[in-house]
Enzyme design. Sequence first.
Site, mmCIF file in Angstrom:
data_model
loop_
_atom_site.group_PDB
_atom_site.id
_atom_site.type_symbol
_atom_site.label_atom_id
_atom_site.label_comp_id
_atom_site.label_asym_id
_atom_site.label_seq_id
_atom_site.Cartn_x
_atom_site.Cartn_y
_atom_site.Cartn_z
ATOM 1 N N ASP A 58 0.867 -1.287 0.031
ATOM 2 C CA ASP A 58 -0.079 -0.010 0.082
ATOM 3 C C ASP A 58 0.919 1.175 -0.013
ATOM 4 O OD1 ASP A 58 -2.253 -1.034 0.019
ATOM 5 O OD2 ASP A 58 -2.534 -1.102 2.102
ATOM 6 N N LYS A 80 -3.952 3.164 -2.585
ATOM 7 C CA LYS A 80 -5.045 4.187 -2.664
ATOM 8 C C LYS A 80 -4.605 5.523 -2.033
ATOM 9 C CE LYS A 80 -8.044 0.411 -1.420
ATOM 10 N NZ LYS A 80 -7.324 -0.275 -0.718
ATOM 11 N N ILE A 116 -7.010 -2.432 11.568
ATOM 12 C CA ILE A 116 -7.433 -1.288 11.998
ATOM 13 C C ILE A 116 -7.620 -0.124 10.475
ATOM 14 C CG2 ILE A 116 -7.133 0.797 13.447
ATOM 15 C CD1 ILE A 116 -6.240 -1.246 15.498
ATOM 16 N N MET A 193 -7.139 9.676 9.137
ATOM 17 C CA MET A 193 -7.749 10.007 7.731
ATOM 18 C C MET A 193 -8.710 11.345 8.057
ATOM 19 S SD MET A 193 -9.247 6.160 6.570
ATOM 20 C CE MET A 193 -9.825 5.995 8.104
#
Length: 269
Positions: A58, A80, A116, A193
């Site tokens: 990632d 992403k 998580i 985020m």
Amino acid sequence: MNGQEDAANQFIQQELNADQSNLILGEVYLVGGGPGDPELLTLRALRLMQQADVVLYDRLVSDAVMELVRRDAERVYVGKRRSEHAMEQENINQLLVDLAKQGKRVLRLKGGDPFIFGRGGEEIELLAQNNIPFQVVPGITAASGCAAYAGIPLTHRDYAQSVRFVTGHLKSDDPNVSWPELANPTQTLVFYMGLVGLQDICQTLIANGRAATTPVALIEKGTRPDQRVFVSDLTKIVDMICDQDVHAPTLFIVGEVVKLHSNLRWFNE
Ligand SMILES: C[S@@+](CC[C@H](N)C(=O)[O-])C[C@H]1O[C@@H](n2cnc3c(N)ncnc32)[C@H](O)[C@@H]1O
């Protein structure tokens, strides 16, 4: 047993062996790569990183961690960003199955902890359905890593009796979020985020009863050599960072424990 029977038995045995070799499956290692500092990897993570044939990784896996993957392993970036996906989630899930069916040892390396806010559960569901062997290796989640490296204990007997990990992708009118519960002054909140929605998060917390003076910290690139920590309160943090050119990944910590940072900071000092 005559010679003919002998030959027939040998033939059957060969066929059985061939069938079994077709059935040999690979395996998938779903591994948490931690928040960035490679020294935070577990020993098990490191061992599996060294034996994988192919790695799907990632955006949040740091370069320093990638350095420790077996040199000749094939590398596939599936990261992403908010709007840009190198590979859709369903395709990642399917690729894990396909590679394992080819007999490969597949490392699925994710930032932090795979369970998580990491979609780790979704990825191994399809493996389980396809009877592909897998194992899951926990990683240090961003909340633990960033808090430790910023000198902010997430709980403390004098200030916070509980801690809650929250996605920053929530909306102020989201019926699935109990905002009044997030206003409890003795609970530390950790928003993942949360950078884009920072202003909304602060305003909604205040509107639901969290004191405007509650200390907060925004930690950018936690545990990495270029980590930055911005400390303020719920009303001032947005102004404080507006000209600081802050970039993801960032973690937002809300609660009285943030006060301890000034005494307990140690990293990059
Ligand atoms: C999709 S979530 C994945 C979380 C990851 N599975 C974990 O356990 O840490 C991504 C968010 O984690 C947080 N994050 C991950 N690594 C970070 C770091 N080194 N510093 C600050 N925040 C980080 C950020 O809030 C980022 O937007």
